[in-house]
Design a protein around this motif. Sequence first.
Motif, PDB file in Angstrom:
ATOM      1  N   HIS A   1      -9.413 -25.786 -49.613  1.00 16.11           N
ATOM      2  CA  HIS A   1      -9.738 -26.327 -48.361  1.00 16.11           C
ATOM      3  C   HIS A   1      -8.776 -27.244 -48.240  1.00 16.11           C
ATOM      4  O   HIS A   1      -8.053 -27.211 -46.842  1.00 16.11           O
ATOM      5  CB  HIS A   1     -11.036 -26.744 -48.429  1.00 16.11           C
ATOM      6  CG  HIS A   1     -12.101 -25.866 -48.266  1.00 16.11           C
ATOM      7  ND1 HIS A   1     -12.150 -24.766 -47.528  1.00 16.11           N
ATOM      8  CD2 HIS A   1     -13.319 -26.056 -48.932  1.00 16.11           C
ATOM      9  CE1 HIS A   1     -13.435 -24.223 -47.537  1.00 16.11           C
ATOM     10  NE2 HIS A   1     -14.089 -24.901 -48.470  1.00 16.11           N
ATOM     11  N   MET A   2      -8.221 -28.058 -49.087  1.00  9.84           N
ATOM     12  CA  MET A   2      -7.109 -29.185 -48.937  1.00  9.84           C
ATOM     13  C   MET A   2      -5.972 -28.588 -48.785  1.00  9.84           C
ATOM     14  O   MET A   2      -5.154 -28.927 -47.760  1.00  9.84           O
ATOM     15  CB  MET A   2      -7.221 -29.956 -50.243  1.00  9.84           C
ATOM     16  CG  MET A   2      -8.388 -30.841 -50.215  1.00  9.84           C
ATOM     17  SD  MET A   2      -8.854 -31.869 -48.867  1.00  9.84           S
ATOM     18  CE  MET A   2      -7.508 -32.774 -48.851  1.00  9.84           C
TER      19      MET A   2
ATOM     20  N   ILE B   1      -5.848 -27.543 -45.198  1.00 10.13           N
ATOM     21  CA  ILE B   1      -5.748 -28.868 -44.178  1.00 10.13           C
ATOM     22  C   ILE B   1      -4.350 -29.031 -44.311  1.00 10.13           C
ATOM     23  O   ILE B   1      -3.766 -29.759 -43.168  1.00 10.13           O
ATOM     24  CB  ILE B   1      -6.746 -29.909 -44.670  1.00 10.13           C
ATOM     25  CG1 ILE B   1      -7.992 -29.480 -44.432  1.00 10.13           C
ATOM     26  CG2 ILE B   1      -6.413 -31.124 -44.029  1.00 10.13           C
ATOM     27  CD1 ILE B   1      -9.245 -30.459 -44.990  1.00 10.13           C
TER      28      ILE B   1
ATOM     29  N   GLN C   1      -1.889 -27.063 -42.019  1.00  5.63           N
ATOM     30  CA  GLN C   1      -2.530 -27.248 -40.584  1.00  5.63           C
ATOM     31  C   GLN C   1      -1.864 -28.447 -40.018  1.00  5.63           C
ATOM     32  O   GLN C   1      -1.326 -28.756 -38.891  1.00  5.63           O
ATOM     33  CB  GLN C   1      -3.907 -27.172 -40.537  1.00  5.63           C
ATOM     34  CG  GLN C   1      -4.431 -25.787 -40.497  1.00  5.63           C
ATOM     35  CD  GLN C   1      -6.173 -25.592 -40.867  1.00  5.63           C
ATOM     36  OE1 GLN C   1      -6.566 -26.643 -40.892  1.00  5.63           O
ATOM     37  NE2 GLN C   1      -6.445 -24.619 -41.135  1.00  5.63           N
ATOM     38  N   ALA C   2      -1.924 -29.601 -40.873  1.00  2.11           N
ATOM     39  CA  ALA C   2      -1.284 -30.789 -40.528  1.00  2.11           C
ATOM     40  C   ALA C   2       0.201 -30.606 -40.298  1.00  2.11           C
ATOM     41  O   ALA C   2       0.623 -31.501 -39.274  1.00  2.11           O
ATOM     42  CB  ALA C   2      -1.656 -31.905 -41.557  1.00  2.11           C
TER      43      ALA C   2
ATOM     44  N   THR D   1      -9.650 -27.278 -36.207  1.00  2.00           N
ATOM     45  CA  THR D   1      -9.434 -26.382 -37.329  1.00  2.00           C
ATOM     46  C   THR D   1      -9.483 -27.428 -38.487  1.00  2.00           C
ATOM     47  O   THR D   1     -10.222 -27.095 -39.602  1.00  2.00           O
ATOM     48  CB  THR D   1      -8.406 -25.465 -37.350  1.00  2.00           C
ATOM     49  OG1 THR D   1      -8.406 -24.792 -36.319  1.00  2.00           O
ATOM     50  CG2 THR D   1      -8.247 -24.784 -38.670  1.00  2.00           C
ATOM     51  N   ILE D   2      -8.596 -28.339 -38.439  1.00  4.85           N
ATOM     52  CA  ILE D   2      -8.723 -29.455 -39.415  1.00  4.85           C
ATOM     53  C   ILE D   2     -10.039 -29.953 -39.571  1.00  4.85           C
ATOM     54  O   ILE D   2     -10.434 -30.369 -40.791  1.00  4.85           O
ATOM     55  CB  ILE D   2      -7.473 -30.393 -39.075  1.00  4.85           C
ATOM     56  CG1 ILE D   2      -6.089 -29.711 -39.202  1.00  4.85           C
ATOM     57  CG2 ILE D   2      -7.556 -31.660 -40.394  1.00  4.85           C
ATOM     58  CD1 ILE D   2      -4.836 -30.653 -39.009  1.00  4.85           C
TER      59      ILE D   2
ATOM     60  N   SER E   1     -12.323 -27.750 -41.366  1.00  2.93           N
ATOM     61  CA  SER E   1     -11.878 -27.463 -43.097  1.00  2.93           C
ATOM     62  C   SER E   1     -12.445 -29.016 -43.594  1.00  2.93           C
ATOM     63  O   SER E   1     -12.908 -28.991 -44.688  1.00  2.93           O
ATOM     64  CB  SER E   1     -10.324 -27.240 -42.960  1.00  2.93           C
ATOM     65  OG  SER E   1     -10.210 -25.977 -42.609  1.00  2.93           O
ATOM     66  N   GLY E   2     -12.086 -30.130 -43.176  1.00  2.00           N
ATOM     67  CA  GLY E   2     -12.561 -31.511 -43.856  1.00  2.00           C
ATOM     68  C   GLY E   2     -13.710 -31.498 -44.179  1.00  2.00           C
ATOM     69  O   GLY E   2     -14.397 -31.977 -45.034  1.00  2.00           O
TER      70      GLY E   2
ATOM     71  N   THR F   1     -14.837 -29.264 -46.872  1.00  2.00           N
ATOM     72  CA  THR F   1     -14.245 -29.836 -48.199  1.00  2.00           C
ATOM     73  C   THR F   1     -15.428 -30.883 -48.421  1.00  2.00           C
ATOM     74  O   THR F   1     -15.460 -31.019 -49.719  1.00  2.00           O
ATOM     75  CB  THR F   1     -13.075 -30.324 -48.034  1.00  2.00           C
ATOM     76  OG1 THR F   1     -12.330 -29.180 -47.471  1.00  2.00           O
ATOM     77  CG2 THR F   1     -12.538 -30.843 -49.103  1.00  2.00           C
TER      78      THR F   1
END
Length: 428
Positions: free
Chosen positions: A222-223, A226, A229-230, A250-251, A254-255, A258
Amino acid sequence: MGAGLSAIWPTPGPSHARTLVGVDRNSPRFQTVTGLVAISSGAAFTLTWIVDIVVLSEYVPAASLATWLPVILTGPLTAVIALGLPRSAGLVTRVVAAVAASMTLTVWCLATDADLQWWGALESCGLLFLAVRTTASSWLPARATVYTLVVATTILMLPLRSGSWNAFVGGGYVLTVALSVCVAVGCAIRAQERRRERAVHDVRQAERLALARDLHDLIAHHMTGIIVQAHAALSVQATAPHKLEPILRTIAGSGTRTLESMRRLVRVLREDNHAALRPGDLLTELGDLVSAYSAAGDDGTVRAARLEVTAAARTVVLSPEIEISVERLVREALTNVGRHAPGARATVRLDADSEWLRVMVTNTAPFHRATAPVGGRGGFGLLGLRERLEALDGTFGVGPTAEGGWQVEAAFPLSAPTDLKTARPTLV
């Protein structure tokens, strides 16, 4: 029926009350053994009681009423207590009652010079049985030693009722030998119980560490997403700001996932009692497992299995850790069917509602019972599955079916435990 076996085997703590060296205490086989032990114990005590009556009737001429007290009073009382009755009473209460009754009669004989020609074989056997119980109990060693010494003293004082030095020496020798054997048996049972506890602890620790590793890999997955995507958001910030919102959503999603996995990981690692890969499509993997099981076994036995998935289960969205656990549950269940029920047909069924995913692996009765499981006896697969399900806030159950087969069933929560509106499903 359960009192007989529990009378010689210490009762485990609640954390492992169902499993004994990989054996389910609620399984039909264990209940059968329990019943046989109870019946054999009752039969042994009954035969000993008959010996008491025959000895006094045939070989002790003009036996007084006092001489009959161990046969008609303390003997049956001690035997009933040794068999674990009443069940509502704890071991301490039963030991104290048996010792008090026996010592009262012994002290009364010494105080009144009421020489008993026979001190009672049934009472002796009951007290010896209690000596095994106290030695093998799950108490702390000091407490078990104290109660065993109290019971041993009571046993060795029985010959004093005869009022004869020769009877005391001879009877004391026989009772000492019998008591030594009983204490040795109790120590062996106690040592076996300690080994079982260590084995159960190791299995739980290994399964929880395996789950923690799985969650660690999923969090890293997951990280990584992220971070990617960032970086994408930074790249389009100046040229296409209108594309930032879907990337940020989306971020955020996902966060959130996570964080949920991280909370599960921390909870698992905080519990004292535990190369993971993210599985691919769950249904594809389950189909492969069922196909592999259906192939002919090493011994030439043809095995059959099928996969049933309801429409609700096909559309449900599962977290990665639940996918991993479902795959491992089905793999372990099919492995056990192949080892313990040769020739049986197996069915893997997945169903779901708004809050729970239910997985059930059922097999028919085997065509023949193997004298020993194919590949040798295992031990802790089901225990590990139970630990994994509990760590995920799920439920787990195993048991026989009405047709003579076996069923493994589990329910996985599809949302956080605080969001569940229905009670946990009742499993086998």
